[in-house]
Scaffold this motif. Sequence first.
Motif, mmCIF file in Angstrom:
data_model
loop_
_atom_site.group_PDB
_atom_site.id
_atom_site.type_symbol
_atom_site.label_atom_id
_atom_site.label_comp_id
_atom_site.label_asym_id
_atom_site.label_seq_id
_atom_site.Cartn_x
_atom_site.Cartn_y
_atom_site.Cartn_z
ATOM 1 N N GLY A 202 0.778 -1.227 0.000
ATOM 2 C CA GLY A 202 0.000 0.000 0.000
ATOM 3 C C GLY A 202 0.808 1.275 0.000
ATOM 4 O O GLY A 202 0.527 2.198 -0.784
ATOM 5 N N THR A 206 0.501 4.309 -2.791
ATOM 6 C CA THR A 206 0.157 5.681 -2.409
ATOM 7 C C THR A 206 1.209 6.652 -2.911
ATOM 8 O O THR A 206 0.884 7.732 -3.437
ATOM 9 N N ARG A 224 -3.778 -3.804 -6.082
ATOM 10 C CA ARG A 224 -3.535 -3.861 -4.642
ATOM 11 C C ARG A 224 -3.745 -5.272 -4.116
ATOM 12 O O ARG A 224 -4.685 -5.950 -4.506
ATOM 13 N N ALA A 228 -7.519 -0.498 -0.191
ATOM 14 C CA ALA A 228 -7.247 0.895 0.139
ATOM 15 C C ALA A 228 -8.189 1.349 1.249
ATOM 16 O O ALA A 228 -9.302 0.830 1.390
ATOM 17 N N SER A 295 -11.377 -1.668 -4.225
ATOM 18 C CA SER A 295 -10.088 -1.158 -4.689
ATOM 19 C C SER A 295 -9.808 -1.603 -6.119
ATOM 20 O O SER A 295 -8.653 -1.743 -6.519
#
Length: 324
Positions: A202, A206, A224, A228, A295
Amino acid sequence: MEQVGARWRSGTDRAQVQVHDKVRVADGVVTLTLAAPDGGRLPDWTPGAHVDLTLDNGLTRQYSLCGDRWDAYSYRVGVLLEPAGRGGSSYVHEQLAPGHVVGLGGPRNHFPLVPAGSYLFVAGGIGITPILPMIAQADLLGAEWRLLYGGRTRGSMAFLDELSAHGDRVQVRPQDEHGLLDLAGFLGHPRPDTPVYACGPGPLLTAMERACAGWPARALRTERFVAAEQGAPVRAGAFDVELRRSGRTVTVAPDTSVLEALSAVGVEVLSSCRQGTCGTCETTVLAGVPDHRDSLLDDDERAAGDCMYPCVSRSCSDRLVLDL
């Protein structure tokens, strides 16, 4: 998609595969080579696809396909040992052995490689797995590409031997040797014709979103392994879900997911991750406005409102009508 001798259709039905080989490829990482028990052909797949493996301990886990997509008789997946996980990876590392048979769902692809003349790839740790077949595809099509690959240590980074064949197009940057990845330096100036693919933990994704803020819309494409963070649902109260095909209506309480509410009345929807990352429970929305909390979907797909993931997503409207 039909396959003789099994029951695969459209990548959604469950079948079985047998573990033919298990190899340690890095600290805490093993690969599994999987094949049909009868030696038959497996469903085709495209770069970025994953499969669901249903293990003997009852857990279902998703793993990106990282082998040769042109090999019609075997799949390869890479599995990172996560001691603090829910038990899937430890089962694979400690108990699963060649000869064992596991359930298979998919393949399905929510991270497809779009046609382009050049690509930038960024991988962190086990996030290298979906990137490997993308690189092979880019090479096959004669596209330009570069890869930035990071990990905790060089010993924890899988497939370095395979990647070494690509020379300086691959930048290997273990954190204990180089610190955090220099994303800005790798990406350079925004380019309208160059998709950026990133997969990993993660914090890396980001950071990629920040680094690509000035790039064209949808230039950055991510996958992912962990959902998220989401804000509060749009609706604080209950809402109704109408099941068009079965003619039933189910009320979803504030503290219950749509998936749980459906299961409570005997309506089973195939699911796996239950955190909006795998896409297994994708359901068609016929009416109403979903509150997307997954996500997976991009902004355009969310705006279309014609599908949702009931494991996490809810409703903006008083009523949703689903094709169930």
